[in-house]
Design an enzyme around this catalytic site. Sequence first.
Site, PDB file in Angstrom:
ATOM      1  CE1 TYR A 217      13.443 -50.262-108.705  1.00 16.16           C
ATOM      2  CE2 TYR A 217      12.641 -49.745-106.501  1.00 16.16           C
ATOM      3  CZ  TYR A 217      12.472 -50.373-107.720  1.00 16.16           C
ATOM      4  OH  TYR A 217      11.335 -51.094-107.961  1.00 16.16           O
TER       5      TYR A 217
ATOM      6  CD  GLU B 250      10.992 -51.064-111.432  1.00 14.69           C
ATOM      7  OE1 GLU B 250      11.290 -51.870-110.527  1.00 14.69           O
ATOM      8  OE2 GLU B 250      10.958 -51.374-112.642  1.00 14.69           O
TER       9      GLU B 250
END
Length: 398
Positions: A109, A197
């Site tokens: 992530y 993101e």
Amino acid sequence: MDIHEYQAKDLLRDFGVKVPSGGLAYSPEQATYRAHEIGGDKWVVKAQVHTGGRGKAGGVKVCGNEHEVFDAADEMFGKKLVTHQSGPAGKIVYRVYIESGVEIERELYLGFVLDRSSERIMVVASSSGGMEIEEIAQDQPDTIIRSVVDPAVGLTEFQAREIVFKLGLDASHVQGAVTTIRGCYRAFRDLDATMVEINPLVVTSDNSVMALDAKMEFDDNALFRRQQIMELRDKSQEDLRETKAADQGLSYVGLDGNIGCIVNGAGLAMATMDMIKLAGGEPANFLDIGGGASPERVAKAFNLVRSDENVSAILVNIFAGINRCDWVAEGVVQALQSTAMDLPVIVRLAGTNVEKGMEILENSGLPIATATTLAEAAEKAVTICKSGLTPPTIAAAS
């Protein structure tokens, strides 16, 4: 402002971030053609909507042949995709993105956000990807890596390497990961983003570091100098009320309650919503008409709130400093006289020219309830809504 995944990937690619090959489609036939153009023996069909959690809602399908691509796209087009982020209203799918499948060795992530406490850009990373960052923070807090970027020097290669080492990547992946991290930072900085993101950031079987999914949000106040970003706006994915308000220069956020709010100032608007909740009611919106609102601007705000079918009463709360109470009162009367109205209206005015403003309301001959304090106004609005009484209809002026 949000953009679609394929748009975010196009932007990030220009900053050196590696992404899978893909193409946009507006029909099942075009989706099949895109898969043929991309080549290979595995593709992923992704619904392009402004919400997360698409996979769990059926918005991401892995396909092994072109017939499966056609069927997956055909199922998605026109479908209302309801996810945990979209709410019950969901998002309608009007376009899909066809992407080549990749062999994933590891998922990570990576995110960039504006940390308001430090007034810096913060890099948030985790060795556990493919999950929402909230779930990672709750279930695996030890995997969260945070690094604040000094705006005077930017994100240096050394700092990016430090993040990569903490993620536990092999030496063969370091340079690719550093390029990705620094590229995302430059995109964030140079395009006035508020969030970047990549989830998941993957290491593939051929040792590539690649953004498998991407999401970007941008500062609305900076769009005037980012025409190339403004052109990526998709109004079909936005709340119609919020879009209409933005086009009229009003700050509006739609909520699920039944008491419409028209307030000047963001802080006062939030206090008004809190007071409605405290009185046992539910606000239908956040609406800040600004400090120097003219009667025409107030009338536009009135009509915007009335367009919400859930609204059972309208609460106008104005503390006039830069603004003037008589202007606001004129706007309220103008809005009520221009269109037929069958909703109760509660007005609380305070500040500059409050006496003149109250006089305008009283002499209008319209059934407007007034209050001297915010608490009194909120209680009146909640009481009226709970009573279910229908006020006299205000006929539009001929």
